[in-house]
Design a protein around this motif. Structure first.
Motif, PDB file in Angstrom:
ATOM      1  N   GLN A 278      35.917  40.528  17.265  1.00  0.00           N
ATOM      2  CA  GLN A 278      37.243  41.094  17.530  1.00  0.00           C
ATOM      3  C   GLN A 278      38.180  40.100  18.209  1.00  0.00           C
ATOM      4  N   GLN A 279      37.681  38.892  18.442  1.00  0.00           N
ATOM      5  CA  GLN A 279      38.437  37.824  19.093  1.00  0.00           C
ATOM      6  C   GLN A 279      39.004  38.281  20.436  1.00  0.00           C
ATOM      7  N   GLY A 280      38.185  39.021  21.171  1.00  0.00           N
ATOM      8  CA  GLY A 280      38.600  39.484  22.480  1.00  0.00           C
ATOM      9  C   GLY A 280      38.648  38.362  23.499  1.00  0.00           C
ATOM     10  N   ASP A 281      39.383  38.602  24.575  1.00  0.00           N
ATOM     11  CA  ASP A 281      39.493  37.614  25.637  1.00  0.00           C
ATOM     12  C   ASP A 281      38.113  37.402  26.280  1.00  0.00           C
ATOM     13  N   VAL A 282      37.643  36.170  26.271  1.00  0.00           N
ATOM     14  CA  VAL A 282      36.275  35.891  26.707  1.00  0.00           C
ATOM     15  C   VAL A 282      36.108  36.165  28.199  1.00  0.00           C
ATOM     16  N   LYS A 283      37.012  35.664  29.013  1.00  0.00           N
ATOM     17  CA  LYS A 283      36.890  35.827  30.463  1.00  0.00           C
ATOM     18  C   LYS A 283      36.926  37.300  30.841  1.00  0.00           C
ATOM     19  N   ALA A 284      37.862  38.044  30.266  1.00  0.00           N
ATOM     20  CA  ALA A 284      37.966  39.466  30.596  1.00  0.00           C
ATOM     21  C   ALA A 284      36.722  40.232  30.149  1.00  0.00           C
ATOM     22  N   THR A 285      36.222  39.892  28.974  1.00  0.00           N
ATOM     23  CA  THR A 285      35.046  40.578  28.455  1.00  0.00           C
ATOM     24  C   THR A 285      33.821  40.308  29.326  1.00  0.00           C
ATOM     25  N   MET A 286      33.683  39.051  29.761  1.00  0.00           N
ATOM     26  CA  MET A 286      32.534  38.700  30.604  1.00  0.00           C
ATOM     27  C   MET A 286      32.659  39.292  32.007  1.00  0.00           C
ATOM     28  N   THR A 287      33.868  39.418  32.484  1.00  0.00           N
ATOM     29  CA  THR A 287      34.082  40.067  33.786  1.00  0.00           C
ATOM     30  C   THR A 287      33.690  41.538  33.719  1.00  0.00           C
ATOM     31  N   ASP A 288      34.078  42.192  32.629  1.00  0.00           N
ATOM     32  CA  ASP A 288      33.694  43.590  32.430  1.00  0.00           C
ATOM     33  C   ASP A 288      32.179  43.730  32.311  1.00  0.00           C
ATOM     34  N   LEU A 289      31.557  42.788  31.600  1.00  0.00           N
ATOM     35  CA  LEU A 289      30.103  42.841  31.441  1.00  0.00           C
ATOM     36  C   LEU A 289      29.406  42.678  32.788  1.00  0.00           C
ATOM     37  N   LYS A 290      29.897  41.778  33.610  1.00  0.00           N
ATOM     38  CA  LYS A 290      29.296  41.594  34.929  1.00  0.00           C
ATOM     39  C   LYS A 290      29.351  42.890  35.732  1.00  0.00           C
ATOM     40  N   THR A 291      30.475  43.567  35.675  1.00  0.00           N
ATOM     41  CA  THR A 291      30.605  44.846  36.382  1.00  0.00           C
ATOM     42  C   THR A 291      29.566  45.850  35.882  1.00  0.00           C
ATOM     43  N   THR A 292      29.375  45.887  34.559  1.00  0.00           N
ATOM     44  CA  THR A 292      28.397  46.795  33.966  1.00  0.00           C
ATOM     45  C   THR A 292      26.979  46.444  34.410  1.00  0.00           C
ATOM     46  N   LEU A 293      26.650  45.155  34.382  1.00  0.00           N
ATOM     47  CA  LEU A 293      25.313  44.716  34.773  1.00  0.00           C
ATOM     48  C   LEU A 293      25.047  44.999  36.243  1.00  0.00           C
ATOM     49  N   ASP A 294      26.041  44.756  37.076  1.00  0.00           N
ATOM     50  CA  ASP A 294      25.910  45.068  38.500  1.00  0.00           C
ATOM     51  C   ASP A 294      25.623  46.554  38.702  1.00  0.00           C
ATOM     52  N   GLY A 295      26.320  47.385  37.913  1.00  0.00           N
ATOM     53  CA  GLY A 295      26.141  48.830  38.025  1.00  0.00           C
ATOM     54  C   GLY A 295      24.741  49.268  37.625  1.00  0.00           C
ATOM     55  N   ILE A 296      24.219  48.687  36.530  1.00  0.00           N
ATOM     56  CA  ILE A 296      22.872  49.031  36.088  1.00  0.00           C
ATOM     57  C   ILE A 296      21.852  48.629  37.142  1.00  0.00           C
ATOM     58  N   TYR A 297      22.015  47.433  37.679  1.00  0.00           N
ATOM     59  CA  TYR A 297      21.083  46.936  38.697  1.00  0.00           C
ATOM     60  C   TYR A 297      21.111  47.833  39.935  1.00  0.00           C
ATOM     61  N   THR A 298      22.299  48.137  40.411  1.00  0.00           N
ATOM     62  CA  THR A 298      22.442  48.919  41.641  1.00  0.00           C
ATOM     63  C   THR A 298      21.871  50.327  41.485  1.00  0.00           C
ATOM     64  N   LYS A 299      22.072  50.909  40.319  1.00  0.00           N
ATOM     65  CA  LYS A 299      21.636  52.293  40.106  1.00  0.00           C
ATOM     66  C   LYS A 299      20.175  52.402  39.681  1.00  0.00           C
ATOM     67  N   ASP A 300      19.747  51.539  38.738  1.00  0.00           N
ATOM     68  CA  ASP A 300      18.461  51.761  38.077  1.00  0.00           C
ATOM     69  C   ASP A 300      17.338  50.812  38.480  1.00  0.00           C
ATOM     70  N   VAL A 301      17.671  49.694  39.116  1.00  0.00           N
ATOM     71  CA  VAL A 301      16.631  48.711  39.418  1.00  0.00           C
ATOM     72  C   VAL A 301      16.476  48.469  40.913  1.00  0.00           C
ATOM     73  N   LYS A 302      17.550  48.189  41.588  1.00  0.00           N
ATOM     74  CA  LYS A 302      17.483  47.830  43.010  1.00  0.00           C
ATOM     75  C   LYS A 302      16.754  48.864  43.854  1.00  0.00           C
ATOM     76  N   PRO A 303      16.986  50.165  43.645  1.00  0.00           N
ATOM     77  CA  PRO A 303      16.275  51.160  44.473  1.00  0.00           C
ATOM     78  C   PRO A 303      14.753  51.097  44.319  1.00  0.00           C
ATOM     79  N   LYS A 304      14.266  50.499  43.233  1.00  0.00           N
ATOM     80  CA  LYS A 304      12.829  50.446  42.998  1.00  0.00           C
ATOM     81  C   LYS A 304      12.194  49.133  43.397  1.00  0.00           C
ATOM     82  N   LEU A 305      13.011  48.185  43.856  1.00  0.00           N
ATOM     83  CA  LEU A 305      12.494  46.905  44.273  1.00  0.00           C
ATOM     84  C   LEU A 305      12.323  46.886  45.782  1.00  0.00           C
ATOM     85  N   LYS A 306      11.228  46.335  46.244  1.00  0.00           N
ATOM     86  CA  LYS A 306      10.961  46.202  47.656  1.00  0.00           C
ATOM     87  C   LYS A 306      10.774  44.739  47.989  1.00  0.00           C
ATOM     88  N   SER A 307      11.332  44.300  49.079  1.00  0.00           N
ATOM     89  CA  SER A 307      11.199  42.898  49.469  1.00  0.00           C
ATOM     90  C   SER A 307      10.099  42.736  50.497  1.00  0.00           C
TER      91      SER A 307
END
Length: 448
Positions: free
Chosen positions: A419-448
């Motif tokens: 779709q020739q979308g803006d690369v920087k904007a698309t990657m910024t949106d993806l980072k937000t999505t990945l952060d959300g998945i990690y915070t909700k679905d992974v981080k609570p199950k990890l113990k340090s």
């Protein structure tokens, strides 16, 4: 002892033979769930008799149904008291994972052994749906040191082994030798994408193909193959649990990919299957799985060449990810079924059988001692994939450890490459999505 032992650090230590000691001393990250709360020694199979039958759920990776059945037949000749039911549980890794997930939720019939892809096994580990194999490996004397280190290590976490490698692959660079010869190019894969960019116009001018290169179908495994581009430019989807897909290096890598399609006009994107497009002569080159090799060699009407993945301006080597699937044992079945499945798992991954599986599919042999002489005599191209193992790199956490992240990466790649979308904007949106998945679905199950 202060030390951040994420998966990348653990695998690096494991490769040096000190992973177990380091994790034991440091108490590395563990994940909540019933399976993770116990050590392998807690699963005691003393006095347990293997079940008389169990289901083996598979998607027949690499069109492997015939060779799977052949290995099962050999197993049952040796172990007549254990019947293995070969079950087609999906057409691909996603379908089999969804079926396994649905069966867990519905508490319906579960398999004794299941094919788990590189992007699905970790969520079953975090949910306690699979058992650690360490106790069974020791009890059954599975020669774990004879497995290819980079392949077996992909299923290690928190100092435990959660699956054994099965249909394992790397992406390969496929090229049409006839097109390369007509264009006056050397008979080899390009060392870097910059070198290929110099070759591409010559290929277009002489080959008659629509594209000099075609990107793999984005609905498939864009997140997998694009790691090659990201790493070559010094970027990545993530660094440990830090999501940096919007970094300058990552954006530059994907901007280059977009430009190859829209600005330089020598590349395209496969709508369905890049290996099929390559075999049909639509493109002079592509990247596709090792598991596609035999199919390509069979269907192509030209001389096929394969090589290592090209590097980029920041890295010319170690830019190839491993991938594919392993075999795991569910926690929700009886010990009798688990032991029967483990007996077959050991047999299935013996050197002779992994060589047969490789010969039938093109996947890499998972055992170091597998005799590949006959296989390589017939299909010498497989050796390229085997050699490339020495320069593979552990996949980014974002792709293999975040539930659904691979699909999100595919969506982002589609915006950029189709779709020739803006690369920087698309990657910024993806980072937000990945952060959300990690915070909700992974981080609570990890113990340090």
């Amino acid at each position: 002892m202060a030390m951040n032992l994420d998966r990348r650090n653990f695998l690096g230590l494991a490769g040096l033979g000190v992973g177990a000691a380091a994790l034991a001393a440091c108490g590395g990250p563990s994940t909540g769930g019933s399976a993770t709360s116990s050590s392998p020694s807690d699963i005691d199979f003393t006095g347990v008799k293997p079940a008389g039958s169990f289901d083996f759920w598979t998607s027949h990776p690499g069109q492997s149904q015939a060779v799977e059945q052949s290995i099962i037949d050999k197993f049952q000749a040796k172990f007549p008291d254990i019947k293995v039911n070969l079950v087609t549980a999906g057409a691909n890794y996603e379908e089999i994972a969804q079926k396994f997930q649905t069966s867990q939720a519905a508490k319906s019939a579960l398999p004794g052994l299941v094919v788990l892809s590189d992007v699905w096994w970790f969520r079953y580990y975090t949910n306690g749906n699979i058992i650690p194999l360490d106790g069974l490996i020791k009890q059954m004397d599975v020669k774990i040191d004879d497995f290819q280190k980079s392949l077996v290590a992909d299923y290690q976490y928190a100092n435990k082994q959660w699956a054994l490698p099965y249909g394992r692959s790397t992406p390969l660079f496929y090229y049409n030798k006839d097109h390369f010869k007509a264009a006056g190019l050397p008979d080899r894969a390009p060392k870097t994408w910059q070198e290929f960019a110099e070759w591409a116009p010559k290929l277009q001018a002489s080959s008659g193909a629509k594209y000099a290169y075609i990107y793999p179908a984005l609905a498939g495994y864009a997140g997998w193959t694009l790691q090659n581009n990201l790493w070559g430019w010094g970027g990545s989807w993530s660094n440990g649990w830090t999501f940096n897909c919007d970094s300058t290096e990552s954006v530059t890598a994907l901007q280059w990919a977009q430009d190859s399609i829209y600005k330089d006009k020598w590349a395209g994107v496969s709508s369905k299957n890049a290996a099929d497009d390559f075999s049909a002569g639509i493109t002079s080159t592509t990247i596709s799985s090792t598991g596609d090799l035999l199919g390509v060699l069979k269907s192509a009407k030209f001389n096929v060449g394969v090589g290592f993945l090209p590097g980029g301006p920041k890295a010319e080597t170690n830019v190839c990810p491993t991938g594919g699937a392993g075999l795991g044992i569910p926690s929700g079945v009886s010990k009798e079924v688990q032991l029967a499945a483990a007996t077959f798992l050991k047999f299935m991954t013996e050197p002779e059988n992994t060589a047969a599986f490789s010969a039938a599919t093109g996947y890499m042999p998972t055992r170091v001692s597998a005799d590949m002489t006959a296989v390589l005599a017939k299909t010498p191209q497989i050796k390229t994939a085997m050699d490339q193992l020495a320069v593979t790199k552990v996949q980014d956490n974002a792709r293999v450890f975040l539930p659904g992240a691979d699909q999100e990466m595919a969506k982002a790649a589609a915006k950029i490459l189709t779709q020739q979308g803006d690369v920087k904007a698309t990657m910024t949106d993806l980072k937000t999505t990945l952060d959300g998945i990690y915070t909700k679905d992974v981080k609570p199950k990890l113990k340090s």
